[in-house]
Design a protein around this motif. Structure first.
Motif, short mmCIF file in Angstrom:
data_model
loop_
_atom_site.label_atom_id
_atom_site.label_comp_id
_atom_site.label_asym_id
_atom_site.label_seq_id
_atom_site.Cartn_x
_atom_site.Cartn_y
_atom_site.Cartn_z
N ALA A 113 0.84 -1.21 0.00
CA ALA A 113 0.00 0.00 0.00
C ALA A 113 0.87 1.25 0.00
CB ALA A 113 -0.93 -0.01 1.22
N ALA A 114 1.92 1.24 0.82
CA ALA A 114 2.80 2.41 0.91
C ALA A 114 3.53 2.65 -0.42
CB ALA A 114 3.81 2.21 2.04
N CYS A 115 3.96 1.59 -1.06
CA CYS A 115 4.70 1.74 -2.32
C CYS A 115 3.78 2.17 -3.46
CB CYS A 115 5.43 0.45 -2.67
SG CYS A 115 6.87 0.15 -1.62
N LEU A 116 2.54 1.73 -3.45
CA LEU A 116 1.58 2.21 -4.44
C LEU A 116 1.34 3.71 -4.25
CD1 LEU A 116 -0.97 -0.75 -4.33
CD2 LEU A 116 0.43 -0.11 -6.30
N ALA A 117 1.18 4.10 -2.99
CA ALA A 117 0.96 5.52 -2.70
C ALA A 117 2.18 6.36 -3.06
CB ALA A 117 0.61 5.69 -1.22
N ALA A 118 3.37 5.78 -2.87
CA ALA A 118 4.60 6.50 -3.22
C ALA A 118 4.72 6.74 -4.72
CB ALA A 118 5.81 5.73 -2.71
N GLU B 111 1.38 9.13 7.17
CA GLU B 111 2.56 9.94 6.85
C GLU B 111 2.81 10.01 5.35
OE1 GLU B 111 6.21 9.89 9.39
OE2 GLU B 111 5.28 8.07 10.16
N ILE B 112 2.28 9.06 4.61
CA ILE B 112 2.45 9.07 3.15
C ILE B 112 1.25 9.79 2.54
CG2 ILE B 112 2.61 7.62 1.09
CD1 ILE B 112 4.06 5.57 2.75
N PRO B 113 1.46 10.87 1.80
CA PRO B 113 0.37 11.75 1.37
C PRO B 113 -0.78 11.05 0.65
CG PRO B 113 2.47 12.82 0.98
CD PRO B 113 2.79 11.43 1.43
N CYS B 114 -0.51 10.06 -0.18
CA CYS B 114 -1.57 9.43 -0.97
C CYS B 114 -2.17 8.19 -0.30
CB CYS B 114 -1.04 9.05 -2.35
SG CYS B 114 -0.74 10.47 -3.43
N LEU B 115 -1.77 7.91 0.93
CA LEU B 115 -2.22 6.68 1.61
C LEU B 115 -3.10 7.00 2.81
CD1 LEU B 115 -2.17 3.62 1.98
CD2 LEU B 115 -0.03 3.89 3.28
N ASP B 116 -4.32 6.47 2.80
CA ASP B 116 -5.25 6.55 3.93
C ASP B 116 -5.37 5.19 4.59
OD1 ASP B 116 -5.65 9.22 3.42
OD2 ASP B 116 -7.58 8.92 2.39
N LEU B 117 -5.89 5.19 5.81
CA LEU B 117 -6.05 3.96 6.59
C LEU B 117 -7.43 3.93 7.23
CD1 LEU B 117 -4.86 1.45 8.23
CD2 LEU B 117 -4.22 3.14 9.98
N ILE B 118 -8.07 2.77 7.18
CA ILE B 118 -9.21 2.49 8.06
C ILE B 118 -8.69 1.50 9.10
CG2 ILE B 118 -11.51 1.50 8.28
CD1 ILE B 118 -12.14 2.41 5.49
N ALA C 237 -4.33 5.46 -2.48
CA ALA C 237 -4.50 4.12 -1.93
C ALA C 237 -5.14 4.18 -0.54
CB ALA C 237 -3.15 3.40 -1.86
N LEU C 238 -5.85 3.11 -0.22
CA LEU C 238 -6.48 2.95 1.08
C LEU C 238 -6.13 1.57 1.61
CD1 LEU C 238 -8.54 3.75 3.34
CD2 LEU C 238 -10.31 2.70 1.90
N LEU C 239 -5.64 1.50 2.85
CA LEU C 239 -5.39 0.23 3.52
C LEU C 239 -6.46 0.04 4.59
CD1 LEU C 239 -3.66 -2.29 4.05
CD2 LEU C 239 -2.27 -0.90 5.60
N ILE C 240 -7.15 -1.09 4.54
CA ILE C 240 -8.17 -1.43 5.53
C ILE C 240 -7.63 -2.54 6.41
CG2 ILE C 240 -10.53 -2.25 5.91
CD1 ILE C 240 -11.22 -1.19 3.12
N ASP C 241 -7.55 -2.30 7.70
CA ASP C 241 -7.09 -3.30 8.66
C ASP C 241 -8.31 -3.98 9.26
OD1 ASP C 241 -5.82 -4.85 10.51
OD2 ASP C 241 -4.81 -3.20 11.55
N ILE C 242 -8.58 -5.19 8.78
CA ILE C 242 -9.74 -5.92 9.30
C ILE C 242 -9.30 -7.11 10.16
CG2 ILE C 242 -10.08 -7.56 7.39
CD1 ILE C 242 -13.10 -6.83 7.54
#
Length: 268
Positions: free
Chosen positions: A24-29, A78-85, A34-39
């Motif tokens: 996810a971080a590398c895609l955002a970089a 911290e990565i501008p294009c990466l969000d987290l749920i 990108a969005l990472l969902i922690d389920i």
């Protein structure tokens, strides 16, 4: 609409969360929204992105139980294009609560419909089990990425996982496919790693990503500092491997073994 990947393996310790966070971080970089969902109730993807999982008040749990809109759960990283749920401790009992709810298998998919248009890639870090949280992830996803550790019994449990994917595809999500297999924790100094790579490629063929994630001390250290590897040490071999994997995922056009004559049904 964003492409939704479920990162799945019911075996623990195979690099699943490491792959979810760093991919996810590398895609955002690469300037991909990108969005990472922690389920996963363990919340390791949440803490791996620098968020205190014990201090999280609102999590994916609330989307699953219809307590709030999923739009209200996305937080910046911290990565501008990466969000987290994020995940939190409430998620531990979610599978029990979901059992009696209508549409229990598709609640995550319904929740994500409201935000999919805002992301190019959505990655779901699944728990190491095949329970309702993982089923929700598979129903919500377009594709599955399976991390496999380069060790003895690497393929142990794969028939069970593929059967679960096949059942979800048949009954709940006809568009689901297995996008690729990513080999993790490879040690080039040990002949066993090479043997496992050969075995996995014989089984899955072209659906194995060319990028192999090596054992790397910096990769192991990064979660303890709440950072993906590109922020912790962007020049180490682990960071370079995940950058290469992200490029493969972005450019992926290979036929999935989730469909057609070489599909899941024929490998079960």
């Amino acid at each position: 609409m964003g492409k939704v990947f479920a990162i799945v393996n019911q075996k623990g310790g195979v690099g699943k969360t490491t792959t979810a966070v760093n991919l996810a971080a590398c895609l955002a970089a690469q300037n991909k929204k990108a969005l990472l969902i922690d389920i996963d109730p363990q919340g390791n993807a949440t803490s791996g992105l620098g968020v205190d999982k014990n201090g999280v008040e609102h999590s994916v749990y609330e989307a699953l139980l219809n307590h709030t809109s999923v739009k209200n759960l996305c937080i910046s990283t911290e990565i501008p294009c990466l969000d987290l749920i994020p995940s939190n401790r409430q998620l531990t009992g979610a599978e029990v609560e979901l059992v009696e709810l209508e549409g229990r298998e598709s609640r995550l998919r319904v929740a994500l419909e409201k935000i999919k248009g805002g992301y190019e890639f959505i990655l779901i870090d699944c728990p190491p089990s095949l329970g309702l949280l993982t089923v929700n992830s598979l129903v919500a996803a377009n594709a599955v990425i399976v991390p496999i550790q380069c060790e003895y019994y690497a393929l142990e449990g794969m028939s069970q996982l593929l059967e679960a994917i096949r059942l979800v595809k048949r009954n709940l999500n006809p568009y689901l496919k297995v996008e690729g297999i990513v080999l993790t924790m490879a040690d080039g100094r040990i002949s066993l790693s090479g043997q496992v790579v050969d075995e996995v490629k014989r089984f899955f063929g072209d659906n194995v990503y060319q990028t192999i994630i090596p054992r790397n001390v910096r990769l192991s250290e990064a979660p303890g500092f709440g950072k993906p590897i590109v922020l912790y040490d962007g020049y180490c071999v682990g960071a370079e491997a995940y950058r290469q994997l992200a490029k493969e995922v972005m450019n992926s056009g290979k036929e999935s073994f989730g469909e057609g004559p070489g599909g899941i049904d024929s490998r079960s």
